[in-house]
Motif scaffolding. Structure first.
Motif, PDB file in Angstrom:
ATOM      1  N   ILE A  46     -31.216 -10.180 -12.122  1.00 35.45           N
ATOM      2  CA  ILE A  46     -32.138  -9.295 -12.835  1.00 35.45           C
ATOM      3  C   ILE A  46     -33.555  -9.700 -12.457  1.00 35.45           C
ATOM      4  CG2 ILE A  46     -32.803  -8.353 -15.077  1.00 35.45           C
ATOM      5  CD1 ILE A  46     -30.192  -9.960 -16.080  1.00 35.45           C
ATOM      6  N   ILE A  69     -31.815  -4.457 -11.254  1.00 33.62           N
ATOM      7  CA  ILE A  69     -30.522  -5.149 -11.309  1.00 33.62           C
ATOM      8  C   ILE A  69     -29.870  -5.123  -9.937  1.00 33.62           C
ATOM      9  CG2 ILE A  69     -28.199  -5.150 -12.317  1.00 33.62           C
ATOM     10  CD1 ILE A  69     -29.362  -3.628 -14.710  1.00 33.62           C
ATOM     11  N   THR A 125     -24.759 -11.208 -11.592  1.00 33.13           N
ATOM     12  CA  THR A 125     -25.830 -10.211 -11.604  1.00 33.13           C
ATOM     13  C   THR A 125     -27.193 -10.875 -11.518  1.00 33.13           C
ATOM     14  OG1 THR A 125     -24.485  -8.762 -13.010  1.00 33.13           O
ATOM     15  CG2 THR A 125     -26.838  -8.281 -12.880  1.00 33.13           C
ATOM     16  N   VAL A 179     -23.446  -1.037 -13.350  1.00 36.73           N
ATOM     17  CA  VAL A 179     -24.894  -1.182 -13.142  1.00 36.73           C
ATOM     18  C   VAL A 179     -25.627   0.018 -13.728  1.00 36.73           C
ATOM     19  CG1 VAL A 179     -26.731  -1.247 -11.411  1.00 36.73           C
ATOM     20  CG2 VAL A 179     -24.685  -2.658 -11.108  1.00 36.73           C
ATOM     21  N   SER A 184     -26.114  -6.265  -8.466  1.00 29.34           N
ATOM     22  CA  SER A 184     -24.794  -6.761  -8.825  1.00 29.34           C
ATOM     23  C   SER A 184     -24.059  -7.260  -7.582  1.00 29.34           C
ATOM     24  CB  SER A 184     -23.979  -5.654  -9.498  1.00 29.34           C
ATOM     25  OG  SER A 184     -22.679  -6.120  -9.812  1.00 29.34           O
ATOM     26  N   ILE A 209     -27.712  -7.562 -20.220  1.00 27.36           N
ATOM     27  CA  ILE A 209     -26.757  -7.642 -19.098  1.00 27.36           C
ATOM     28  C   ILE A 209     -25.525  -8.445 -19.514  1.00 27.36           C
ATOM     29  CG2 ILE A 209     -26.370  -8.645 -16.807  1.00 27.36           C
ATOM     30  CD1 ILE A 209     -27.902  -6.000 -16.812  1.00 27.36           C
TER      31      ILE A 209
END
Length: 198
Positions: free
Chosen positions: A168, A105, A166, A35, A107, A191
């Motif tokens: 975003i 972000i 992930t 990340v 994760s 990403i």
């Protein structure tokens, strides 16, 4: 440090679409270090933007708490989060000032856990103008709002995306939604590249 720029306004539908890669693509989960390396930085900024603040990784507890508050879920499998604050030097607000944008972000350990949290983000786009945006992400939700304080109108666009495991979140104070969707597509591609690097 989830970057928050949305202002709710006119009630219209939110549009959720699957990207060109289809829903549920396989990808490597980003670790905490992943990340950190994936956050937009001076070396990876798209054209027309400069850093407003340096990229920042969230403390795990604070990031997980943000995830739970924003998605209204327990965020199982949450791994790490962080964000970057940008300024659009070629994209301007109605006021004539450079646009402020943020890319955050989150994760997760699996795509399924990311998808569960992503579904919880949909209500944050309610009461806003829905946008149909193709970002190439597995899932995308986008909306735009107009707020009219004196002396000028305030515009805000937000795009939430899921790329594998992930999430975003891209938000920007821009007059034309296209300006934020271009940034969102760039972030999704960035990403995906980081995930493929393992």
């Amino acid at each position: 440090m989830t970057v928050k720029y949305g202002i709710r306004a006119a009630a219209l539908v939110t549009v959720v679409v699957c990207g060109l890669t289809g829903c549920g693509s396989e990808s490597e989960p980003l670790s905490e270090r992943g990340v950190e390396e994936a956050l937009l930085s001076e070396k990876t900024l798209p054209d027309g933007y400069k850093l407003r603040h340096a990229p920042v990784m969230d403390d795990f507890a604070a990031g997980e708490n943000d995830c739970r508050n924003w998605s209204d879920t327990k965020c199982p499998g949450f791994v790490a989060s962080g964000g970057t604050s940008l300024e659009g030097v070629d994209v301007v607000q109605a006021s004539g000032h450079g646009s402020i944008a943020g890319v955050s972000i989150w994760s997760f350990d699996t795509a399924g856990n990311a998808e569960a949290a992503f579904k919880g983000l949909a209500p944050r786009h309610e009461q806003r103008i829905g946008l149909e945006v193709r970002t190439g992400a597995d899932q995308t939700t986008a909306s735009h709002s107009v707020f009219t304080p004196f002396p000028w109108k305030h515009y805000s666009s937000d795009v939430d995306m899921r790329v594998g495991s992930t999430i975003i979140m891209v938000g920007a104070q821009v007059k034309k939604p296209k300006d934020v969707t271009d940034l969102a597509r760039y972030a999704a591609d960035h990403i995906r590249k980081k995930q493929s690097e393992g």
